[in-house]
Design a protein around this motif. Sequence first.
Motif, PDB file in Angstrom:
ATOM      1  N   MET A  20      31.901 -41.485  70.936  1.00  0.00           N
ATOM      2  CA  MET A  20      30.768 -41.671  70.533  1.00  0.00           C
ATOM      3  C   MET A  20      30.383 -41.055  69.611  1.00  0.00           C
ATOM      4  O   MET A  20      30.624 -39.986  69.732  1.00  0.00           O
ATOM      5  N   THR A  21      30.906 -41.498  68.233  1.00  0.00           N
ATOM      6  CA  THR A  21      31.145 -40.425  66.823  1.00  0.00           C
ATOM      7  C   THR A  21      29.365 -39.823  66.646  1.00  0.00           C
ATOM      8  O   THR A  21      28.469 -40.675  66.310  1.00  0.00           O
ATOM      9  N   THR A  22      29.122 -39.125  66.554  1.00  0.00           N
ATOM     10  CA  THR A  22      28.079 -38.952  65.962  1.00  0.00           C
ATOM     11  C   THR A  22      27.840 -37.796  64.997  1.00  0.00           C
ATOM     12  O   THR A  22      28.324 -36.828  64.851  1.00  0.00           O
ATOM     13  N   SER A  23      26.106 -37.885  64.064  1.00  0.00           N
ATOM     14  CA  SER A  23      26.441 -36.777  63.063  1.00  0.00           C
ATOM     15  C   SER A  23      25.161 -36.391  62.913  1.00  0.00           C
ATOM     16  O   SER A  23      24.079 -37.246  63.047  1.00  0.00           O
ATOM     17  N   PRO A  24      24.815 -34.827  62.778  1.00  0.00           N
ATOM     18  CA  PRO A  24      23.483 -34.321  63.150  1.00  0.00           C
ATOM     19  C   PRO A  24      23.083 -34.998  61.548  1.00  0.00           C
ATOM     20  O   PRO A  24      21.204 -34.537  62.272  1.00  0.00           O
ATOM     21  N   LEU A  25      23.444 -35.752  60.942  1.00  0.00           N
ATOM     22  CA  LEU A  25      22.693 -35.691  59.832  1.00  0.00           C
ATOM     23  C   LEU A  25      21.565 -37.215  59.954  1.00  0.00           C
ATOM     24  O   LEU A  25      21.478 -37.916  58.532  1.00  0.00           O
ATOM     25  N   ALA A  26      22.171 -37.884  60.524  1.00  0.00           N
ATOM     26  CA  ALA A  26      21.768 -39.337  60.076  1.00  0.00           C
ATOM     27  C   ALA A  26      20.869 -39.708  61.442  1.00  0.00           C
ATOM     28  O   ALA A  26      20.294 -40.641  62.328  1.00  0.00           O
ATOM     29  N   ASN A  27      19.862 -39.248  60.814  1.00  0.00           N
ATOM     30  CA  ASN A  27      18.047 -39.892  60.667  1.00  0.00           C
ATOM     31  C   ASN A  27      17.606 -38.749  60.026  1.00  0.00           C
ATOM     32  O   ASN A  27      17.399 -38.077  59.269  1.00  0.00           O
ATOM     33  N   LEU A  28      16.265 -39.569  60.491  1.00  0.00           N
ATOM     34  CA  LEU A  28      15.361 -39.609  58.900  1.00  0.00           C
ATOM     35  C   LEU A  28      14.749 -38.143  58.483  1.00  0.00           C
ATOM     36  O   LEU A  28      14.615 -37.477  57.666  1.00  0.00           O
ATOM     37  N   THR A  29      14.574 -37.482  60.101  1.00  0.00           N
ATOM     38  CA  THR A  29      14.138 -35.864  59.875  1.00  0.00           C
ATOM     39  C   THR A  29      15.197 -34.725  59.460  1.00  0.00           C
ATOM     40  O   THR A  29      14.081 -33.926  58.661  1.00  0.00           O
ATOM     41  N   ALA A  30      16.565 -35.008  59.834  1.00  0.00           N
ATOM     42  CA  ALA A  30      17.167 -34.125  59.812  1.00  0.00           C
ATOM     43  C   ALA A  30      17.452 -34.276  58.029  1.00  0.00           C
ATOM     44  O   ALA A  30      17.652 -33.198  57.384  1.00  0.00           O
ATOM     45  N   THR A  31      17.266 -35.117  57.685  1.00  0.00           N
ATOM     46  CA  THR A  31      17.845 -35.862  56.150  1.00  0.00           C
ATOM     47  C   THR A  31      16.786 -34.795  55.706  1.00  0.00           C
ATOM     48  O   THR A  31      16.896 -34.176  54.578  1.00  0.00           O
ATOM     49  N   ARG A  32      15.357 -35.316  55.897  1.00  0.00           N
ATOM     50  CA  ARG A  32      14.374 -34.123  55.168  1.00  0.00           C
ATOM     51  C   ARG A  32      14.521 -33.565  55.354  1.00  0.00           C
ATOM     52  O   ARG A  32      14.066 -32.069  53.721  1.00  0.00           O
ATOM     53  N   GLU A  33      14.465 -32.289  56.343  1.00  0.00           N
ATOM     54  CA  GLU A  33      14.773 -31.355  56.206  1.00  0.00           C
ATOM     55  C   GLU A  33      15.739 -30.351  56.040  1.00  0.00           C
ATOM     56  O   GLU A  33      15.897 -29.513  55.039  1.00  0.00           O
ATOM     57  N   LEU A  34      16.878 -31.336  55.649  1.00  0.00           N
ATOM     58  CA  LEU A  34      18.032 -30.408  55.074  1.00  0.00           C
ATOM     59  C   LEU A  34      17.949 -30.568  52.834  1.00  0.00           C
ATOM     60  O   LEU A  34      17.757 -29.969  52.161  1.00  0.00           O
ATOM     61  N   LEU A  35      17.180 -31.520  52.366  1.00  0.00           N
ATOM     62  CA  LEU A  35      16.490 -31.852  51.514  1.00  0.00           C
ATOM     63  C   LEU A  35      15.498 -30.861  50.546  1.00  0.00           C
ATOM     64  O   LEU A  35      16.192 -30.500  50.457  1.00  0.00           O
ATOM     65  N   ASP A  36      14.860 -30.831  51.654  1.00  0.00           N
ATOM     66  CA  ASP A  36      13.704 -29.679  51.714  1.00  0.00           C
ATOM     67  C   ASP A  36      14.431 -27.815  51.784  1.00  0.00           C
ATOM     68  O   ASP A  36      14.083 -27.187  50.658  1.00  0.00           O
ATOM     69  N   GLU A  37      15.644 -28.351  52.097  1.00  0.00           N
ATOM     70  CA  GLU A  37      16.142 -26.492  52.654  1.00  0.00           C
ATOM     71  C   GLU A  37      17.069 -25.953  51.194  1.00  0.00           C
ATOM     72  O   GLU A  37      16.323 -24.987  50.805  1.00  0.00           O
ATOM     73  N   PHE A  38      17.992 -27.229  50.610  1.00  0.00           N
ATOM     74  CA  PHE A  38      17.637 -27.456  49.432  1.00  0.00           C
ATOM     75  C   PHE A  38      17.402 -27.666  47.887  1.00  0.00           C
ATOM     76  O   PHE A  38      17.597 -27.403  47.384  1.00  0.00           O
ATOM     77  N   GLY A  39      16.266 -27.531  48.332  1.00  0.00           N
ATOM     78  CA  GLY A  39      15.589 -27.768  47.349  1.00  0.00           C
ATOM     79  C   GLY A  39      15.875 -29.015  46.669  1.00  0.00           C
ATOM     80  O   GLY A  39      15.696 -29.505  45.248  1.00  0.00           O
ATOM     81  N   LEU A  40      16.790 -30.432  46.720  1.00  0.00           N
ATOM     82  CA  LEU A  40      16.205 -31.758  46.655  1.00  0.00           C
ATOM     83  C   LEU A  40      15.599 -32.871  46.185  1.00  0.00           C
ATOM     84  O   LEU A  40      14.789 -33.063  47.056  1.00  0.00           O
ATOM     85  N   ALA A  41      16.665 -33.759  46.050  1.00  0.00           N
ATOM     86  CA  ALA A  41      15.925 -35.067  45.640  1.00  0.00           C
ATOM     87  C   ALA A  41      16.938 -36.309  45.945  1.00  0.00           C
ATOM     88  O   ALA A  41      17.965 -35.513  45.308  1.00  0.00           O
ATOM     89  N   THR A  42      17.165 -37.300  45.898  1.00  0.00           N
ATOM     90  CA  THR A  42      17.165 -38.561  46.188  1.00  0.00           C
ATOM     91  C   THR A  42      17.170 -38.388  44.422  1.00  0.00           C
ATOM     92  O   THR A  42      16.787 -38.247  43.024  1.00  0.00           O
ATOM     93  N   LYS A  43      18.876 -38.801  43.628  1.00  0.00           N
ATOM     94  CA  LYS A  43      19.071 -39.042  42.322  1.00  0.00           C
ATOM     95  C   LYS A  43      18.910 -40.671  42.165  1.00  0.00           C
ATOM     96  O   LYS A  43      20.378 -41.324  42.524  1.00  0.00           O
ATOM     97  N   HIS A  44      18.599 -41.674  40.997  1.00  0.00           N
ATOM     98  CA  HIS A  44      19.315 -43.152  41.604  1.00  0.00           C
ATOM     99  C   HIS A  44      20.041 -43.309  40.069  1.00  0.00           C
ATOM    100  O   HIS A  44      21.230 -44.202  40.887  1.00  0.00           O
ATOM    101  N   ARG A  45      20.416 -42.793  39.298  1.00  0.00           N
ATOM    102  CA  ARG A  45      21.755 -42.285  38.621  1.00  0.00           C
ATOM    103  C   ARG A  45      22.500 -42.477  38.732  1.00  0.00           C
ATOM    104  O   ARG A  45      23.597 -42.565  38.442  1.00  0.00           O
TER     105      ARG A  45
END
Length: 299
Positions: free
Chosen positions: A1-26
């Motif tokens: 079974m292949t898993t991604s450590p980022l494939a959950n809401l908590t990990a995604t938010r933590e990484l975005l915060d770590e790098f100071g990022l936000a999603t971009k609609h464009r």
Amino acid sequence: MTTSPLANLTATRELLDEFGLATKHRFGQNFLIDNHVIERICELAELTGAERVLEVGPGIGTLTLALVQEAAGVVSIEMDSALEPVLFAHAADHANFTYIMGDALRVPVERIEEAAGGAPTHLIANLPYNVAATIILDFFERMPALECAVVMVQKEVADRIAAHPGSKDYGAYTVKLALQARVTGRFEVPPRCFMPAPHVDSAVVRLDRYAPGETPCVAASVAGDGIDPAEVARVVDAAFAQRRKTIRNSMSANGFAKQALDAAFDETGIAPTARAETLSVEDFVRLAAALAEAGEGAR
């Protein structure tokens, strides 16, 4: 079974915060947060460990971190320069991963092949929805070594890809893509699997390139020895240019001589009064071949 450590809401938010990022609609950024979808993509791709995978729109690398576990190598193309520090960190951790910053539709094939260590064999990606359809067709046309694509797209695009003659979704794009590859798998992905949740439904589609002798451009050719897909595409574009008109009227208004058209319709048995959406891919190939025999027929 292949898993991604980022494939959950908590990990995604933590990484975005770590790098100071936000999603971009464009940039059409909707990050996957459901590992079950990652598993199904990898299952559909059937990677053996020998493939050179091309990914477009890796974002923060959610799918990427699963692909590097399954493929010989992964090269990703990302347009958003703000995401480069994240991809740089992934590349430092995974020797079989590299990336290119830029517009996937403008990056030269030679540069992609150099980064991948050879011509990519698989396109596996959660594609930016605003350019997904264009990327799929463009890559199949420009990369002859590309054997397979497993791509996440907007549901409406998936419907166009898999449409059958006579349906509302069947059009020039369907036919031109079908000259290159056939649909061999599909599953739906609801909005809740992403952050932020898109306002559209999504689907993952698998496309497999035809073997050389299986292509419609060979199998349906009047002459039996095949015809250039670019010639068929020219016929397709003219036929669909004015969908409400008969195929004869639409094509004659878009560069084809009526005399040559009539001769081609007689030879193929295709009714000149038919409309483009009723013709199969094979019909278009036969029509293009007959027009080529008649001296092309374009004015």
